[in-house]
Design a protein around this motif. Structure first.
Motif, PDB file in Angstrom:
ATOM      1  N   THR A  16      -2.018   3.436   1.885  1.00 54.31           N
ATOM      2  CA  THR A  16      -1.544   4.772   1.520  1.00 54.31           C
ATOM      3  C   THR A  16      -0.054   4.749   1.207  1.00 54.31           C
ATOM      4  O   THR A  16       0.394   5.293   0.196  1.00 54.31           O
ATOM      5  N   VAL A  17       0.723   4.087   2.055  1.00 59.33           N
ATOM      6  CA  VAL A  17       2.172   4.011   1.857  1.00 59.33           C
ATOM      7  C   VAL A  17       2.497   3.230   0.586  1.00 59.33           C
ATOM      8  O   VAL A  17       3.298   3.677  -0.238  1.00 59.33           O
ATOM      9  N   THR A  18       1.889   2.067   0.422  1.00 59.11           N
ATOM     10  CA  THR A  18       2.208   1.255  -0.761  1.00 59.11           C
ATOM     11  C   THR A  18       1.716   1.913  -2.040  1.00 59.11           C
ATOM     12  O   THR A  18       2.359   1.794  -3.084  1.00 59.11           O
ATOM     13  N   SER A  19       0.610   2.623  -1.968  1.00 62.67           N
ATOM     14  CA  SER A  19       0.117   3.327  -3.148  1.00 62.67           C
ATOM     15  C   SER A  19       1.080   4.429  -3.561  1.00 62.67           C
ATOM     16  O   SER A  19       1.417   4.571  -4.739  1.00 62.67           O
ATOM     17  N   THR A  20       1.539   5.209  -2.590  1.00 63.42           N
ATOM     18  CA  THR A  20       2.491   6.288  -2.883  1.00 63.42           C
ATOM     19  C   THR A  20       3.791   5.721  -3.433  1.00 63.42           C
ATOM     20  O   THR A  20       4.318   6.200  -4.443  1.00 63.42           O
ATOM     21  N   LEU A  21       4.302   4.687  -2.798  1.00 64.00           N
ATOM     22  CA  LEU A  21       5.536   4.058  -3.252  1.00 64.00           C
ATOM     23  C   LEU A  21       5.359   3.439  -4.636  1.00 64.00           C
ATOM     24  O   LEU A  21       6.200   3.611  -5.518  1.00 64.00           O
ATOM     25  N   GLY A  22       4.251   2.738  -4.847  1.00 62.67           N
ATOM     26  CA  GLY A  22       3.981   2.118  -6.146  1.00 62.67           C
ATOM     27  C   GLY A  22       3.867   3.140  -7.259  1.00 62.67           C
ATOM     28  O   GLY A  22       4.411   2.951  -8.354  1.00 62.67           O
ATOM     29  N   ASN A  23       3.167   4.228  -6.995  1.00 63.66           N
ATOM     30  CA  ASN A  23       3.020   5.270  -8.014  1.00 63.66           C
ATOM     31  C   ASN A  23       4.351   5.945  -8.318  1.00 63.66           C
ATOM     32  O   ASN A  23       4.644   6.271  -9.463  1.00 63.66           O
ATOM     33  N   THR A  24       5.181   6.131  -7.288  1.00 60.37           N
ATOM     34  CA  THR A  24       6.491   6.762  -7.490  1.00 60.37           C
ATOM     35  C   THR A  24       7.407   5.861  -8.314  1.00 60.37           C
ATOM     36  O   THR A  24       7.988   6.294  -9.323  1.00 60.37           O
ATOM     37  N   VAL A  25       7.528   4.613  -7.905  1.00 59.40           N
ATOM     38  CA  VAL A  25       8.393   3.670  -8.624  1.00 59.40           C
ATOM     39  C   VAL A  25       7.856   3.429 -10.029  1.00 59.40           C
ATOM     40  O   VAL A  25       8.613   3.393 -11.006  1.00 59.40           O
ATOM     41  N   GLY A  26       6.545   3.288 -10.161  1.00 61.04           N
ATOM     42  CA  GLY A  26       5.949   3.091 -11.479  1.00 61.04           C
ATOM     43  C   GLY A  26       6.193   4.274 -12.396  1.00 61.04           C
ATOM     44  O   GLY A  26       6.506   4.105 -13.582  1.00 61.04           O
ATOM     45  N   GLY A  27       6.065   5.466 -11.869  1.00 60.76           N
ATOM     46  CA  GLY A  27       6.310   6.665 -12.669  1.00 60.76           C
ATOM     47  C   GLY A  27       7.754   6.774 -13.113  1.00 60.76           C
ATOM     48  O   GLY A  27       8.047   7.100 -14.267  1.00 60.76           O
ATOM     49  N   LEU A  28       8.677   6.470 -12.204  1.00 55.01           N
ATOM     50  CA  LEU A  28      10.101   6.487 -12.566  1.00 55.01           C
ATOM     51  C   LEU A  28      10.419   5.424 -13.616  1.00 55.01           C
ATOM     52  O   LEU A  28      11.198   5.667 -14.540  1.00 55.01           O
TER      53      LEU A  28
END
Length: 90
Positions: A16-28
């Motif tokens: 959950t944490v890595t998915s949220t972080l990955g999606n945030t960084v990927g989106g940016l």
């Protein structure tokens, strides 16, 4: 626990944490890449329009380089999102 569900407990929380972080960084990364690509194409067109044929190689080069940066950023963003979801690209 039967050992078959890999989305519970510590593993589930980590995903959950890595998915949220990955999606945030990927989106940016997608956003920044898109801005760089669009700005570069716009500047390239401006150079071409202002200088005519004389400045065209510079304007086209600027547009091409920034479009390449945009493509690279999109690839990095996808890889970050995949890593955040614990997927591989191969």
């Amino acid at each position: 626990m039967n050992g078959k569900d890999q989305n519970t407990g510590v593993t589930g929380a980590a995903k959950t944490v890595t998915s949220t972080l990955g999606n945030t960084v990927g989106g940016l990364t997608n956003t920044v890449g898109g801005i760089v690509g669009a700005a570069g194409r716009g500047l390239g067109e401006t150079v071409n329009g202002a200088t005519g044929g004389f400045g065209r190689p510079v304007g086209d080069g600027l547009a091409n380089v920034t479009t390449g940066i945009e493509g690279g950023a999109n690839h990095v963003a996808k890889s970050v999102k995949d890593a955040g979801q614990w997927r591989t690209n191969y």
